[in-house]
Enzyme design. Structure first.
Site, mmCIF file in Angstrom:
data_model
loop_
_atom_site.group_PDB
_atom_site.id
_atom_site.type_symbol
_atom_site.label_atom_id
_atom_site.label_comp_id
_atom_site.label_asym_id
_atom_site.label_seq_id
_atom_site.Cartn_x
_atom_site.Cartn_y
_atom_site.Cartn_z
ATOM 1 N N SER A 179 -12.330 -7.491 5.772
ATOM 2 C CA SER A 179 -11.655 -7.804 4.516
ATOM 3 C C SER A 179 -12.253 -8.987 3.771
ATOM 4 O O SER A 179 -12.065 -9.103 2.558
ATOM 5 C CB SER A 179 -10.172 -8.066 4.767
ATOM 6 O OG SER A 179 -9.993 -9.167 5.637
ATOM 7 N N HIS A 207 -9.274 -1.123 4.384
ATOM 8 C CA HIS A 207 -10.079 -1.220 3.160
ATOM 9 C C HIS A 207 -11.060 -0.070 2.996
ATOM 10 O O HIS A 207 -11.846 -0.055 2.044
ATOM 11 C CB HIS A 207 -10.813 -2.561 3.135
ATOM 12 C CG HIS A 207 -9.898 -3.737 3.153
ATOM 13 N ND1 HIS A 207 -9.350 -4.275 2.015
ATOM 14 C CD2 HIS A 207 -9.401 -4.452 4.194
ATOM 15 C CE1 HIS A 207 -8.567 -5.292 2.346
ATOM 16 N NE2 HIS A 207 -8.578 -5.417 3.659
ATOM 17 N N LYS A 242 -3.171 -0.409 -0.635
ATOM 18 C CA LYS A 242 -4.445 -0.827 -1.224
ATOM 19 C C LYS A 242 -4.963 0.318 -2.097
ATOM 20 O O LYS A 242 -4.458 0.532 -3.188
ATOM 21 C CB LYS A 242 -5.403 -1.266 -0.126
ATOM 22 C CG LYS A 242 -4.906 -2.528 0.586
ATOM 23 C CD LYS A 242 -5.833 -2.982 1.674
ATOM 24 C CE LYS A 242 -5.444 -4.342 2.236
ATOM 25 N NZ LYS A 242 -4.100 -4.367 2.888
#
Length: 394
Positions: A179, A207, A242
């Site tokens: 990250s 992610h 996300k």
């Protein structure tokens, strides 16, 4: 007043070391355009990689879900707070990432900090990349297993640690996309080690999910490991707040693994279930992700443009092919000053300092999304270059 005085002294030390964090309140929905303290900004600090958080179709799905299911779940999942739409979402998630079954959590932090104590305990061993996310670190500590942290992405060091362990149960634990660095773990090599040393492989794809791999199915699929004959060893965590643009997380894996997690994961058992309206919206999000190749291609184009136009000499743009583009500065105070200068120029980029990153590696964490314009990205790159030439934040 001694107790308060101790806290005030601690806050003073944070100020002296340029480590105090500050919240900023945005007056607009999640998007590249933001308004903070009356100032109009272009934001480069969101993990909304596909630009779905503010997408009208997703907002409409959330409103539809609230109309159908109400505002809350009313109880924990194992009491009465689990609904048919939760089942539908879990089936869709499992099918999307190619696993038997999935389990939906309220947050990614709850997923990571909960599943590790469910999979390992006293006498077991966890082998973790040194740059793993804090939620994985906390989960390891809660497990009471013996923790071995290997140098970042160092497969050879990990193999030596595994070979030297006599623990009855072993877990290799890694972020997929790191990250704060933006690089991708060597997942194929990690799975090979898991096979060789009879270990589980826990992969946090917070992610990568939605962004990497075919149809955005994530880093594991990108590496071709979803169809590997030993894929049952992989316990896959994906975040839904996300690239998916909503909230929550999921864990996917072999049906027996997921059933075990249902029975043993305290962060799942002992909390109120996520609102079913969110599950309804996430079903729409999954459809948008699967059909989102144009968004992913646009994001890759913006990443390439940013890297082309950022020409630094003293600071360093770290190697990353993902939406996370870190600019390594080093000194805490300088990183804060540069972030402040960017803010004054209408560009919102966070300064990341210890303990989030190792001491001496303070950085700017640039996050790009498919919703940015190329002019935004070029302006940021050129402003960074100009600020470095001018001596930083001055």
């Amino acid at each position: 007043m001694r107790l308060l005085d101790e806290l005030r002294a601690g806050l003073g030390r944070l100020d002296d070391e340029a480590l105090r964090r500050r919240r900023r309140s945005n007056a607009l929905p999640c998007a590249p355009r933001a308004t903070v303290d009356g100032r109009e900004l272009t934001a480069f600090c969101s993990n909304d990689y596909l630009g779905l958080a503010g997408d009208p179709a997703l907002a409409a799905a959330l409103a539809e879900g609230a109309s159908r299911w109400g505002a809350g779940s009313g109880a924990s999942h194992l009491v009465s707070g689990h609904y048919a739409v939760h089942d539908e979402l879990e089936r869709a998630l499992a099918s999307f990432v190619g696993y038997d079954r999935a389990l939906y959590f309220s947050t990614g932090y709850m997923a990571n900090s909960g599943i590790l104590p469910a999979l390992a305990g006293r006498g077991d061993a966890i082998f973790a990349d040194r740059l793993n996310h804090a939620s994985l670190v906390d989960g390891m500590l809660l497990s009471r297993a013996t923790v071995h942290r290997y140098p970042h992405a160092d497969v050879a060091a990990l193999e030596r640690m595994l070979a030297g362990s006599a623990a009855p149960r072993k877990l290799i634990v890694t972020d997929a996309v790191f990250s704060m660095d933006g690089d991708v773990a060597p997942l194929a090599e990690l799975l090979a080690l898991a096979v060789r040393h009879d270990a589980w492989l826990v992969v946090d794809d917070a992610h990568g999910f939605g962004v990497l791999g075919p149809q955005g199915r994530g880093a594991v699929a990108e590496a071709g490991l979803d169809t590997h004959p030993e894929a049952w060893r992989i316990v896959l965590v994906g975040t839904l707040g996300k690239a998916a643009g909503v909230a929550g997380a999921f864990v996917a894996g072999h049906a027996d693994v997921i059933e075990w997690l249902v029975q043993k994961t305290r962060t799942y058992i002992f909390t109120t279930g996520a609102p079913p309206a969110l599950a309804h919206a996430l079903l729409a999000s999954l459809r948008l992700i699967e059909a989102g190749e144009a968004r992913r291609q646009r994001l890759q184009s913006l990443i390439a443009s940013f890297r082309t136009h950022t020409r630094l000499q003293r600071w360093r743009l770290l190697p990353s092919r993902t939406a996370i583009q870190p600019v390594l500065i080093g000194d805490n105070a300088e990183a804060v000053a540069v972030a402040g200068a960017l803010f004054d120029a209408g560009l919102w980029v966070p300064a990341i300092r210890p303990p989030t990153v190792p001491a001496g590696t303070a950085r700017l964490r640039v996050s790009l999304t498919a919703a940015h314009d190329e002019t935004d990205v070029v302006r940021l790159a050129e402003t960074l270059t100009r600020l470095e030439r001018a001596g930083g934040g001055g």
